[in-house]
Design a protein around this motif. Structure first.
Motif, PDB file in Angstrom:
ATOM      1  N   LEU A 509       0.817  -1.220   0.000  1.00 48.42           N
ATOM      2  CA  LEU A 509       0.000   0.000   0.000  1.00 48.42           C
ATOM      3  C   LEU A 509       0.851   1.271   0.000  1.00 48.42           C
ATOM      4  N   HIS A 510       2.122   1.142   0.359  1.00 48.09           N
ATOM      5  CA  HIS A 510       3.052   2.281   0.260  1.00 48.09           C
ATOM      6  C   HIS A 510       3.572   2.465  -1.169  1.00 48.09           C
ATOM      7  N   LYS A 511       3.149   1.572  -2.075  1.00 47.80           N
ATOM      8  CA  LYS A 511       3.637   1.624  -3.459  1.00 47.80           C
ATOM      9  C   LYS A 511       2.513   1.647  -4.487  1.00 47.80           C
ATOM     10  N   GLN A 512       1.365   1.040  -4.132  1.00 42.76           N
ATOM     11  CA  GLN A 512       0.267   1.017  -5.089  1.00 42.76           C
ATOM     12  C   GLN A 512      -1.064   0.834  -4.380  1.00 42.76           C
ATOM     13  N   VAL A 513      -2.132   1.266  -5.060  1.00 44.53           N
ATOM     14  CA  VAL A 513      -3.497   1.130  -4.561  1.00 44.53           C
ATOM     15  C   VAL A 513      -4.341   0.483  -5.649  1.00 44.53           C
ATOM     16  N   ILE A 514      -5.242  -0.399  -5.206  1.00 47.11           N
ATOM     17  CA  ILE A 514      -6.208  -0.995  -6.127  1.00 47.11           C
ATOM     18  C   ILE A 514      -7.601  -0.511  -5.728  1.00 47.11           C
ATOM     19  N   PHE A 515      -8.314   0.090  -6.696  1.00 41.32           N
ATOM     20  CA  PHE A 515      -9.695   0.496  -6.462  1.00 41.32           C
ATOM     21  C   PHE A 515     -10.594  -0.740  -6.545  1.00 41.32           C
ATOM     22  N   PRO A 516     -11.384  -1.009  -5.525  1.00 39.39           N
ATOM     23  CA  PRO A 516     -12.311  -2.136  -5.635  1.00 39.39           C
ATOM     24  C   PRO A 516     -13.347  -1.873  -6.735  1.00 39.39           C
ATOM     25  N   ASP A 517     -13.978  -2.926  -7.196  1.00 38.10           N
ATOM     26  CA  ASP A 517     -14.989  -2.880  -8.254  1.00 38.10           C
ATOM     27  C   ASP A 517     -14.354  -2.591  -9.613  1.00 38.10           C
ATOM     28  N   SER A 518     -13.766  -1.405  -9.788  1.00 38.57           N
ATOM     29  CA  SER A 518     -13.171  -1.090 -11.099  1.00 38.57           C
ATOM     30  C   SER A 518     -11.842  -1.793 -11.300  1.00 38.57           C
ATOM     31  N   LYS A 519     -11.189  -2.179 -10.200  1.00 37.10           N
ATOM     32  CA  LYS A 519      -9.885  -2.838 -10.221  1.00 37.10           C
ATOM     33  C   LYS A 519      -8.781  -1.963 -10.819  1.00 37.10           C
ATOM     34  N   THR A 520      -9.002  -0.665 -10.853  1.00 45.86           N
ATOM     35  CA  THR A 520      -7.962   0.253 -11.316  1.00 45.86           C
ATOM     36  C   THR A 520      -6.765   0.187 -10.368  1.00 45.86           C
ATOM     37  N   VAL A 521      -5.568   0.049 -10.937  1.00 43.33           N
ATOM     38  CA  VAL A 521      -4.344  -0.057 -10.139  1.00 43.33           C
ATOM     39  C   VAL A 521      -3.481   1.176 -10.396  1.00 43.33           C
ATOM     40  N   ILE A 522      -3.180   1.918  -9.331  1.00 41.26           N
ATOM     41  CA  ILE A 522      -2.323   3.099  -9.430  1.00 41.26           C
ATOM     42  C   ILE A 522      -1.062   2.849  -8.608  1.00 41.26           C
ATOM     43  N   SER A 523       0.088   2.880  -9.275  1.00 44.40           N
ATOM     44  CA  SER A 523       1.356   2.726  -8.558  1.00 44.40           C
ATOM     45  C   SER A 523       2.038   4.078  -8.463  1.00 44.40           C
ATOM     46  N   PHE A 524       2.828   4.260  -7.405  1.00 47.11           N
ATOM     47  CA  PHE A 524       3.429   5.569  -7.121  1.00 47.11           C
ATOM     48  C   PHE A 524       4.736   5.410  -6.371  1.00 47.11           C
ATOM     49  N   ASP A 525       5.501   6.473  -6.345  1.00 46.35           N
ATOM     50  CA  ASP A 525       6.791   6.514  -5.650  1.00 46.35           C
ATOM     51  C   ASP A 525       6.782   7.695  -4.699  1.00 46.35           C
ATOM     52  N   LEU A 526       6.630   7.411  -3.412  1.00 43.25           N
ATOM     53  CA  LEU A 526       6.536   8.486  -2.424  1.00 43.25           C
ATOM     54  C   LEU A 526       7.836   9.266  -2.271  1.00 43.25           C
ATOM     55  N   LYS A 527       8.932   8.708  -2.723  1.00 46.95           N
ATOM     56  CA  LYS A 527      10.224   9.389  -2.622  1.00 46.95           C
ATOM     57  C   LYS A 527      10.724   9.807  -4.010  1.00 46.95           C
ATOM     58  N   ALA A 528       9.808  10.138  -4.874  1.00 46.99           N
ATOM     59  CA  ALA A 528      10.171  10.540  -6.234  1.00 46.99           C
ATOM     60  C   ALA A 528      11.091  11.749  -6.218  1.00 46.99           C
ATOM     61  N   GLN A 529      12.026  11.774  -7.156  1.00 46.90           N
ATOM     62  CA  GLN A 529      12.898  12.934  -7.299  1.00 46.90           C
ATOM     63  C   GLN A 529      12.078  14.160  -7.681  1.00 46.90           C
ATOM     64  N   LYS A 530      12.653  15.331  -7.476  1.00 46.87           N
ATOM     65  CA  LYS A 530      11.900  16.565  -7.672  1.00 46.87           C
ATOM     66  C   LYS A 530      11.539  16.836  -9.125  1.00 46.87           C
ATOM     67  N   ASN A 531      12.130  16.124 -10.048  1.00 45.92           N
ATOM     68  CA  ASN A 531      11.785  16.334 -11.459  1.00 45.92           C
ATOM     69  C   ASN A 531      10.855  15.246 -11.989  1.00 45.92           C
ATOM     70  N   LYS A 532      10.256  14.461 -11.061  1.00 44.19           N
ATOM     71  CA  LYS A 532       9.395  13.375 -11.495  1.00 44.19           C
ATOM     72  C   LYS A 532       8.050  13.397 -10.773  1.00 44.19           C
ATOM     73  N   TRP A 533       7.011  13.075 -11.524  1.00 39.86           N
ATOM     74  CA  TRP A 533       5.662  12.907 -10.999  1.00 39.86           C
ATOM     75  C   TRP A 533       5.663  11.726 -10.025  1.00 39.86           C
ATOM     76  N   VAL A 534       5.008  11.890  -8.903  1.00 45.01           N
ATOM     77  CA  VAL A 534       4.909  10.815  -7.916  1.00 45.01           C
ATOM     78  C   VAL A 534       4.203   9.588  -8.500  1.00 45.01           C
ATOM     79  N   ILE A 535       3.250   9.803  -9.383  1.00 44.30           N
ATOM     80  CA  ILE A 535       2.526   8.692 -10.010  1.00 44.30           C
ATOM     81  C   ILE A 535       3.445   7.977 -11.011  1.00 44.30           C
ATOM     82  N   LYS A 536       3.480   6.636 -10.945  1.00 48.13           N
ATOM     83  CA  LYS A 536       4.362   5.858 -11.817  1.00 48.13           C
ATOM     84  C   LYS A 536       3.615   5.179 -12.968  1.00 48.13           C
TER      85      LYS A 536
END
Length: 556
Positions: A509-536
């Motif tokens: 859960l510190h790296k990705q979330v799954i939406f129930p029902d739709s099953k959409t998976v969003i992965s992210f990097d909480l320590k992303a560099q300043k030139n990068k979007w947190v969403i992966k």
């Protein structure tokens, strides 16, 4: 010694111009979805001066004393002049006051090596006075008009001054100063060329004031073209966005050149579209460049762009614009009321509806911060952006969720929000996608909202204006998750359990979330560099994370 002092102050003094080189323009992705988004507004006729008497803001300013020109000429006195002339009030006094006036300073950034700077704040509105009342000699006397042009408008010659005074030619002038100064120079030339008004006995060849021949027309067009293509460098600036807008309004109204006037109007239109994408009911919490001392501001409606948008919007709707409709920055509202620019009708209609959910990514170029928004008629999820070092002068904000829930919250601390971790210099609050936000701090929950259900760390809330709009929150150490379910008809209790079932592992859960029902998976990097979007990635598909090259507006 002066060189080293200048260099030190340029690098570390927060109100100086930090701009060197032209890397932003060279690296910026100019491709954009703008043509399908923006329909350019049409120029309108000036409001007849006799009708201005109905505006309470104009009346309020016209009743103010003119004040001391030297100490109040920057903002106060010039607007009192504008209001009194507009309302045909105290005409003899105003003309005498102007005729007695001397330039109170120099144009450009006011700092240690340019004391008494900021005179361009006055000059740009003196230009408005000259042109606005050109056909009203009973208000602005010809001798007064001549005094303004020949004596109070101090920009001379046909070469733009691109560098900050006192910086030994090292540093570019700040955007708002450059635009106000050079717009004043251009309009002074235009008036002198058209009207052949010179100091008595002058032998100056009038052709030197021909902007088409002296190079000013092409320089200004190129400058505005770049601004249109890649946006404002001082984006969402507090307070400079208002003064940049004033310069554009004056150019849009009075430049005889159709291409200059059109460019100015286009920039205003695009900036206002960006504001509309990033605001909810005239509440606005974007990252901005300049000034760092505004970092503690928690208000959602005190910035100058909000006040200008409120003024234009209510005027378009035929409402009497007063201090209740525009409670802040009415010195900028005064200018917006008098000058002819108006919002495109398509933009007003879009502000009124916003029925379809949208996802907008706004690029601001190299070494800047993006703006990221997911919104609809009932909500706005707003990313807080990222600071790119202190010298970037970017102020990141918390990630905020603004709701149309009847509370009309005007301070982000009373909304769902996620602050950054530690010092703002370390923040990367870009973790926003469709119906989703993530940050390295727990989600702050407003007192007005109580959880309808909780289950193993998940909390589910209901939108006060729409019970089917569910808001899910998960908080743990160094993690805050905010998930939106706009049309969720099942119970809050069911959703909380479904979220846990879909996301059982806290490490994952510190790296990705799954939406129930739709099953959409969003992965992210909480320590992303300043030139990068947190969403992966979304559903395993990588996203474009390098926002330095994002187009000005990408709308989904």
């Amino acid at each position: 010694m002066k060189y080293w002092c200048s260099l030190w102050l340029i690098l570390f003094y927060s109100s100086c111009a930090y701009y060197t080189g032209n890397m932003r323009a060279k690296r910026f992705n100019r491709q954009s979805s703008l043509p399908s988004l923006v329909n350019q507004s049409n120029p309108r006729q000036y409001v007849a001066p006799s009708s201005w008497t109905t505006h309470p803001i104009l009346k309020d300013w016209a009743e103010k004393p003119l004040g001391d020109w030297k100490t109040k000429g920057k903002v106060h006195s010039i607007r009192v002049i504008l209001a009194k002339l507009a309302l045909n009030q105290d005409i003899v006094e105003v003309n005498r006051y102007i005729l007695d006036a001397k330039p109170w300073g120099k144009s450009g950034t006011d700092w240690a090596f340019n004391p008494n700077g900021d005179y361009d704040f006055t000059e740009i509105l003196l230009c408005a006075v000259v042109f606005l009342f050109d056909n009203y000699p009973d208000r602005l006397y010809p001798i007064t008009q001549k005094h303004i042009v020949n004596y109070l408008l101090t920009e001379e010659g046909n070469k733009p001054r691109l560098k900050t005074r006192g910086s030994l030619g090292i540093v570019k002038e700040t955007e708002n100063h450059l635009l106000m100064t050079e717009a004043s120079r251009y309009l002074k030339h235009q008036w002198l060329y058209q009207c052949s008004v010179f100091e008595e006995g002058s032998k100056v060849d009038n052709e030197q004031h021909n902007n088409l021949r002296n190079g000013m027309e092409q320089w200004l067009y190129d400058y505005l073209e770049e601004m249109e293509q890649i946006g404002l460098f001082e984006f969402n600036s507090v307070p400079y966005m208002g003064y940049t807008s004033v310069a554009l309004l004056v150019l849009e109204a009075f430049a005889d050149s159709e291409r200059i006037s059109t460019k100015a109007r286009r920039i205003l239109d695009l900036s206002n579209w960006q504001y509309a994408l990033g605001s909810q009911n005239f509440r606005h919490c974007p990252p901005f460049r300049r000034q760092l001392n505004k970092v503690s501001e928690t208000s959602l409606n005190k910035d100058a762009h909000t006040s200008l948008m409120q003024t234009w919007y209510h005027e378009y709707k035929g409402k009497t614009v007063d201090q209740t409709l525009v409670p802040f920055n009415n010195h900028q509202s005064l200018v917006a009321l008098i000058l002819p620019y108006q919002l495109p009708s398509e933009l007003v209609a879009w502000i009124d509806s916003k029925k379809a959910p949208y996802f907008a990514r706004l690029g601001h170029g190299w070494h800047a911060s993006p703006e990221i928004y997911h919104g609809s008629f009932v909500h706005l999820l707003s990313a807080g952006g990222v600071q790119r070092g202190k010298a970037s002068q970017i102020v990141p904000r918390p990630i905020t969720l603004l709701l149309a829930d009847g509370r009309n919250v005007l301070d982000y601390t009373q909304s769902f929000h996620i602050s950054g971790k530690a010092n703002i210099g370390n923040w990367n609050n870009t973790g926003v996608h469709k119906n989703f936000a993530v940050g390295r701090q727990p989600v702050s929950i407003p007192e007005a909202y109580k959880a309808k259900a909780t289950f193993k760390g998940w909390q589910v809330f209901e939108h006060k204006g729409s019970r089917s709009f569910k808001i899910a929150v998960y908080n743990s150490k160094n993690l805050g998750l905010l998930l939106l379910f706009p049309n969720y008809t099942k119970s809050a209790d069911y959703l909380s359990k479904a979220l846990d079932l879909a996301n059982p592992d806290l490490k994952i859960l510190h790296k990705q979330v799954i939406f129930p029902d739709s099953k959409t998976v969003i992965s992210f990097d909480l320590k992303a560099q300043k030139n990068k979007w947190v969403i992966k990635s979304i559903n395993g598909k990588a996203v474009d994370r390098k926002y330095d090259n994002w187009p000005r507006i990408t709308l989904e």
